[in-house]
Design a protein around this motif. Structure first.
Motif, short mmCIF file in Angstrom:
data_model
loop_
_atom_site.label_atom_id
_atom_site.label_comp_id
_atom_site.label_asym_id
_atom_site.label_seq_id
_atom_site.Cartn_x
_atom_site.Cartn_y
_atom_site.Cartn_z
N ARG A 368 0.77 -1.29 0.15
CA ARG A 368 0.09 -0.06 -0.10
C ARG A 368 0.90 1.39 0.01
O ARG A 368 1.90 1.47 0.78
N GLY A 369 0.57 2.15 -0.71
CA GLY A 369 1.48 3.30 -1.07
C GLY A 369 2.38 3.44 -2.00
O GLY A 369 2.85 4.49 -2.24
N TYR A 370 2.44 2.11 -2.71
CA TYR A 370 3.57 2.10 -3.96
C TYR A 370 2.79 1.48 -5.25
O TYR A 370 1.66 1.03 -5.00
N HIS A 371 3.42 1.56 -6.23
CA HIS A 371 2.93 1.09 -7.37
C HIS A 371 4.12 0.80 -8.17
O HIS A 371 4.96 1.36 -8.23
N ARG A 378 10.31 -2.57 -10.37
CA ARG A 378 10.43 -2.01 -9.16
C ARG A 378 9.04 -1.21 -8.66
O ARG A 378 8.33 -1.02 -9.46
N CYS A 379 9.28 -0.84 -7.32
CA CYS A 379 8.14 -0.37 -6.72
C CYS A 379 8.46 1.02 -6.45
O CYS A 379 9.33 1.45 -6.18
N VAL A 380 7.45 2.09 -6.76
CA VAL A 380 7.79 3.54 -6.45
C VAL A 380 6.65 4.09 -5.82
O VAL A 380 5.33 3.59 -5.67
N VAL A 401 6.85 8.90 2.41
CA VAL A 401 7.01 7.79 1.58
C VAL A 401 6.32 6.77 1.88
O VAL A 401 6.12 6.40 2.98
N GLY A 402 5.55 6.23 0.87
CA GLY A 402 4.63 5.19 0.98
C GLY A 402 3.35 5.50 1.76
O GLY A 402 2.37 4.70 1.99
N SER A 403 2.86 6.82 2.15
CA SER A 403 1.85 7.16 2.74
C SER A 403 1.71 8.46 2.64
O SER A 403 2.19 9.28 1.73
#
Length: 723
Positions: A368-371, A378-380, A401-403
């Motif tokens: 959650r908070g990344y795609h 990779r996840c951003v 970051v992530g939220s």
């Protein structure tokens, strides 16, 4: 014999005289005490079974015997298992009985080790000598390998001497002679009151047995035996010797000395019992083959396989790889993805199949908070604040970051779990501090309000009283009170129960006391009442409530002729004319009195006892509440009456001759200053209008003969009204 057993014998002997009075037998009381001691290990809180003290004594003694026997057995087990009693210090097993039995058992073993006889030649208590003798015999059985040597529950050598020796020359003893012409009994018996014969001691009743928990004591002549209550475990049978088939004898279990170290057992009581449990494995057990005799419960798909003391059901067919077999022989698929640790390489996903599994390549899974990035490698971070959906719903949004997090406006707080600004309920967080009366929460703030009878002050928080009387809410009188108002009514009115503001007229005439407001009739008027009287013959009194009779004779408003006499009655008048009969002359007016006046030589007139005839008139109302006789007329004489002190005077007899309708009147005689008085009473209620002439006679009796008589005619008028 143990001291506690001796005390029980003495206790039973004292209670023999009271045996007929017990509602419960001593055996039942003793058995209850034993069961309580076995289950609770405490004799301080025994339940009350009977009102007789003997039953309570039996409970306490038998319960104490169970605890002492259990404690003694623990001490013997510790002595056989450890060979020392030092571990009793500070341990739960440390009791006086346990320590004594432990030490005496060690003394018996030491006597055997020194090559001495098992007869302990020390002046110790009986129980100590018996324990020492038993432990010595157990060691002797172990040394000789005699597995059938049993420990006897009797005093050693108590039957060895000749019971018929020459020490008792004048007394024939049934069992033993103790010398000096005194008899004794073998172990298990006691001497009867005759001093010669012996009777059996019921060890089971007195609790003087050594049966273990789970065993039932059965009395025998001179002894007892312990019968096992529970059956053997699965695969074993209970033999006639009271043990399961293959189970070692109990006395050898008790006599085993544990020689192996007990590294896994720290408690001394547990070590003693563990040594006994290990002993069972040293003896061969005779197994029952349930598969052979058909007592198993295996299904048709299973095969019975016998085991030591039991059996197992095994499937007929074996399952292939990737399956496991349940208890019924069914093949169940194994989920290798769960049962194995990382069955697939990194970046591959395990998928279970029937009997096996496969591995598939997987893409990165962003939290959650990344795609995923555009290349999918990779996840951003996702900038939630850049969206148009309003992540903070109108509040300031700050991306992390992530939220993300929200800077909430006044009256809101940020919820880190729901990631949203939530309204602060000021009324709940600050109860009684924001508003004087009622607080109502609104989004981002709060509002104050007042209860009925108050209005909100200019500061928006406090409340002021409202003067409700300014709006004239009451039909008559209004009084303002703090937070409300009160309506009042003037005299003669009452406040309505419906609205509490309207004043309603009180019908005083309809009240329970309304019948007593007016003498005759009550008429309700708004706010008050008025009284009235009958239209003829009465006038309203000065009080406005009572009615006064109009005396027509006094006011000359009657219509009587000159030859008639006017007599006033309640509510009217009567014109009366009385004439004297022959041989009587008129002697007065109202009351009219006619006196006897006989012509000369008229013998019939002279012999007539009636001397006078009188007429009188009375007017009575209709009594409203007639509860007791009313005295209305009094007849008085002019001469003393006959009494015991005046025998020469005539006796006066009063009588009612006529006019007593429905026996509504009677006449009684009383004495006033030696004069006889006849009192005429109304004894029943009479409702007017009513008229009657009550003819009364006043007889003067001398020597049983009426010498003369006076007749009084009372004309009674009863009005239809009451006041």
């Amino acid at each position: 014999m143990a001291p506690w057993i001796f005390l029980l014998f003495t206790f039973v002997a004292v209670l023999n005289a009271q045996a007929a009075l017990k509602q419960m037998s001593l055996a039942e009381c003793c058995r209850a005490g034993q069961e309580h001691g076995q289950t609770s290990q405490d004799c301080a809180s025994l339940p009350l079974l009977s009102e007789f003290p003997a039953c309570r004594m039996a409970q306490e003694q038998c319960c104490t015997a169970v605890l002492e026997r259990s404690s003694c057995e623990q001490g013997i087990g510790l002595a056989l298992g450890e060979g020392t009693c030092e571990v009793l210090s500070g341990n739960a097993c440390e009791t006086r009985s346990a320590k004594m039995c432990c030490q005496c058992c060690i003394l018996g073993r030491e006597a055997l080790a020194d090559g001495l006889s098992c007869e302990l030649k020390l002046p110790v208590a009986y129980q100590c000598g018996a324990v020492s003798h038993q432990c010595c015999l157990q060691g002797l059985a172990e040394a000789t390998g005699n597995g059938t040597l049993a420990l006897e529950n009797k005093l050693p050598n108590d039957q060895d001497e000749d019971p018929l020796n020459d020490k008792c020359t004048n007394t024939q003893c049934s069992q033993r002679c103790l010398g000096n012409n005194s008899c004794g009994c073998f172990q298990g018996y006691r001497l009867k009151p005759d001093g010669r014969n012996c009777e059996d001691i019921n060890e089971c009743l007195l609790g003087a047995h050594h049966c273990q928990l789970g065993e039932q004591c059965i009395n025998k002549d001179g002894s007892y035996r312990c019968q096992r209550e529970a059956s053997c475990g699965t695969g074993y049978e209970l033999t006639d010797s009271n043990i399961c088939q293959g189970e070692p004898p109990r006395h050898l279990v008790a006599g085993l000395r544990e020689t192996k170290p007990f590294n896994d057992i720290t408690d001394s009581c547990t070590r003693a019992s563990a040594g006994i449990r290990r002993l069972i494995g040293f003896f061969p057990l005779t197994d029952i083959d349930e598969c052979e005799i058909g007592t198993h419960n295996c299904g048709q798909e299973l095969v019975c396989r016998n085991t030591q003391g039991s059996f197992r059901c095994q499937p007929r067919h074996q399952c292939g790889p990737g399956f496991f077999q349940d208890a019924l022989g069914n093949c169940i698929d194994i989920n290798e993805c769960l049962s194995q640790s990382a069955p697939c390489p990194a970046r591959q996903t395990c998928i279970n199949t029937v009997g096996s599994y496969v591995c598939q390549r997987s893409s990165p899974s962003c939290g959650r908070g990344y795609h995923l990035s555009e290349d999918g490698a990779r996840c951003v971070d996702v900038d939630e604040c850049m969206g148009t959906d309003g992540a903070c719903a109108g509040h300031n949004c700050i991306n992390t970051v992530g939220s993300f997090r929200c800077q909430c406006r006044a009256g809101y707080t940020f919820n880190s779990i729901s990631r949203a600004c939530e309204d602060i309920n000021e009324c709940r967080h600050f109860p009684g501090r924001l508003c004087a009366h009622k607080c109502e929460n609104v989004q981002g703030s709060y509002q104050c309000s007042c209860t009925m009878g108050f209005k909100l002050a200019s500061d928006g928080r406090n409340c002021e009283d409202v003067n409700e009387c300014e709006s004239n809410p009451c039909s008559q009188e209004c009084a303002n009170v703090y937070g409300s108002y009160q309506c009042y009514c003037r005299r003669g009115y009452q406040l309505s129960d419906v609205d509490g503001t309207t004043c309603e007229d009180i019908d005083e005439c309809a009240l329970p006391t309304g019948g007593h407001l007016c003498a005759y009739r009550c008429h309700n008027v708004p706010g008050s009442f008025q009284c009235s009287c009958p239209p003829v013959g009465y006038t309203l009194g000065p009080s406005g409530r009572s009615c006064q009779d109009v005396d027509e004779c006094l006011t000359a408003t009657h219509n009587c002729t000159e030859s008639e006499s006017c007599f006033n009655v309640q509510g009217g008048f009567r014109c009366l004319s009385f004439e004297c009969p022959d041989n009587y002359r008129r002697a007065g007016e109202m009351p009219v009195r006619c006196v006897k006046s006989c012509p000369p030589n008229d013998a019939a007139c002279l012999s007539d006892p009636v001397q006078s005839i009188s007429h009188t008139v009375i007017s009575l109302p209709t009594f409203r509440d007639f509860v007791k006789p009313e005295e209305i007329v009094f007849l008085r004489t002019n001469s003393p009456a006959h009494t015991a002190l005046r025998p020469a005077f005539p006796s006066i007899i009063f009588d009612i001759l006529a006019g007593n309708v429905h026996n509504s009147f009677d006449i009684v005689k009383r004495y006033e200053q030696s004069m006889a008085v006849g009192v005429v009473r109304q004894v029943k209620p009479i409702t007017g209008p009513f008229y009657t002439v009550l003819k009364l006679a006043m007889n003067h009796v001398m020597s049983g003969v009426v010498s003369y008589r006076n007749i009084v005619n009372v004309h009674i008028y009863i009005s239809e009204f009451w006041f």
